[in-house]
Motif scaffolding. Structure first.
Motif, PDB file in Angstrom:
ATOM      1  N   UNK A 159       0.826  -1.215   0.000  1.00 53.36           N
ATOM      2  CA  UNK A 159       0.000   0.000   0.000  1.00 53.36           C
ATOM      3  C   UNK A 159       0.857   1.260   0.000  1.00 53.36           C
ATOM      4  N   UNK A 160       1.525   1.535   1.122  1.00 52.09           N
ATOM      5  CA  UNK A 160       2.508   2.628   1.225  1.00 52.09           C
ATOM      6  C   UNK A 160       3.509   2.189   2.272  1.00 52.09           C
ATOM      7  N   UNK A 165      -0.641  -0.270  12.083  1.00 56.60           N
ATOM      8  CA  UNK A 165      -1.845  -0.799  12.764  1.00 56.60           C
ATOM      9  C   UNK A 165      -1.589  -2.123  13.471  1.00 56.60           C
ATOM     10  N   UNK A 212      -6.648   4.379   6.106  1.00 56.49           N
ATOM     11  CA  UNK A 212      -5.665   3.409   5.626  1.00 56.49           C
ATOM     12  C   UNK A 212      -5.264   3.589   4.158  1.00 56.49           C
ATOM     13  N   UNK A 213      -6.271   3.704   3.279  1.00 61.58           N
ATOM     14  CA  UNK A 213      -5.955   3.604   1.846  1.00 61.58           C
ATOM     15  C   UNK A 213      -5.157   4.792   1.322  1.00 61.58           C
ATOM     16  N   UNK A 214      -5.266   5.927   2.015  1.00 55.02           N
ATOM     17  CA  UNK A 214      -4.676   7.169   1.522  1.00 55.02           C
ATOM     18  C   UNK A 214      -3.899   7.836   2.653  1.00 55.02           C
ATOM     19  N   UNK A 215      -2.790   8.459   2.339  1.00 55.78           N
ATOM     20  CA  UNK A 215      -2.146   9.352   3.296  1.00 55.78           C
ATOM     21  C   UNK A 215      -2.539  10.770   2.913  1.00 55.78           C
ATOM     22  N   UNK A 224      -1.903  13.576   3.793  1.00 55.51           N
ATOM     23  CA  UNK A 224      -0.867  14.604   3.771  1.00 55.51           C
ATOM     24  C   UNK A 224      -0.270  14.757   2.370  1.00 55.51           C
ATOM     25  N   UNK A 225      -0.209  13.657   1.636  1.00 45.61           N
ATOM     26  CA  UNK A 225       0.494  13.673   0.349  1.00 45.61           C
ATOM     27  C   UNK A 225      -0.367  13.199  -0.814  1.00 45.61           C
TER      28      UNK A 225
END
Lengths: 223, 84
Positions: free
Chosen positions: A55-56, A63, B57-60, B62-63
């Protein structure tokens, strides 16, 4: 005192981190699925590729059950050091400001870098000299520190940047040459380069040891 | 459902830049403003929870910006630039 070094699936630098900690104090590996911090006095979130960087970078590790305990530990003022992937995890967890983007070259880079010490009145840099250059290796693909303008200004105004890449050595494109940044309270610190790989004269530099010794000394000063 | 994730406007996007440089090298002219993001496809019982899933979760945020699109292509929700 005792360091706790986290291990996630995909972590790869926890043994070096443990060995580095053991040069200045005790150390124990903590498994990501546990919640128990086993009474350690400081936490090291080491480098690697936790959960495959899916994901990143850092997004899933943040988590894990153990990280929930680490977040509580940090909120209570316990010292937490994040290295490389550990830095990324702490940013994802909201314990540190900003985020890490891909290096501007898009390439994995492994090289020795000089880091300028910006502050020495912190639990992570008190064994360093002001303005001293620490020679420490860096090895990453996603290490370009970024924060939106307002957040960056706040971080600078609070003096949260503890380490910057020396002139001409910012190879990943980090904003304002930031190599390591702490939280507002000053008890959580993350950096992309690897101090745990710079603890033995055999590998060229022992400058990394100063960060681990700083944590030990700051805790000793409070006992 | 689909969640489209893209780098926030103004953020260094070396992947987009690399693609933008690569296309003319292959003879494709007139390409600009290339940005490379991420596509998350998922089936959800309650699509109303998707924005929360993105933010957590899926996205941050901030960026990254995100856009929620139902599988037939109709936009469902978007948070482009929401977190400034």
């Amino acid at each position: 005192m005792k360091f706790g070094v986290l291990r996630f699936p995909g972590t790869c630098d926890e043994v070096d981190a443990q060995l580095a900690c053991e040069r200045v104090a005790g150390a124990e590996i903590l498994w990501h699925g546990d919640r128990d911090l086993k009474g350690v006095d400081a936490i090291v979130v080491p480098g690697g590729f936790s959960y495959g960087d899916y994901l990143r970078v850092g997004a899933i590790a943040r988590f894990s059950p153990l990280m929930e305990s680490v977040i509580d530990f940090a909120r209570e003022g316990g010292p937490v050091l994040g290295i490389c992937n550990g830095f990324q995890i702490l940013c994802e967890a909201g314990l540190l400001p900003g985020a890490l983007l891909p290096n501007r070259t898009l390439r994995f880079v492994c090289r020795q870098v000089d880091l300028r010490v910006e502050r020495t009145d912190t639990p992570f840099t008190n064994a360093c000299e002001q303005g001293e250059l620490l020679s420490i290796p860096a090895k990453h693909t996603t290490g370009c520190w970024y924060a939106p303008k307002q957040l960056h200004e706040q971080v600078e105004a609070n003096g949260q940047v503890l380490l910057r890449y020396a002139d001409g050595q910012n190879f990943n494109g980090s904003l304002a040459d930031v190599a390591g940044v702490c939280n507002e309270a000053g008890n959580v610190f993350g950096l992309m380069p690897h101090p745990e790989h710079a603890v033995d004269p055999l590998t060229g530099s022992t400058d990394g040891l100063k960060l681990f010794a700083s944590i030990r000394d700051s805790l000793a000063a409070h006992v | 459902m689909r969640v489209l994730v893209r780098p926030k406007a103004g953020i260094l996007d070396p992947q987009g830049q690399a693609v933008e440089r690569a296309l003319p090298a292959l003879g494709f002219e007139g390409v600009s403003q290339v940005h490379v993001g991420r596509l998350v496809e998922l089936e959800v019982a309650d699509p109303a929870q998707l924005p929360a899933m993105c933010e957590k979760l899926l996205v941050n945020p901030l960026i990254e910006d995100y856009e929620i699109v139902s599988i037939d292509g109709a936009p469902a929700a978007s948070a482009a630039g929401a977190a400034g």
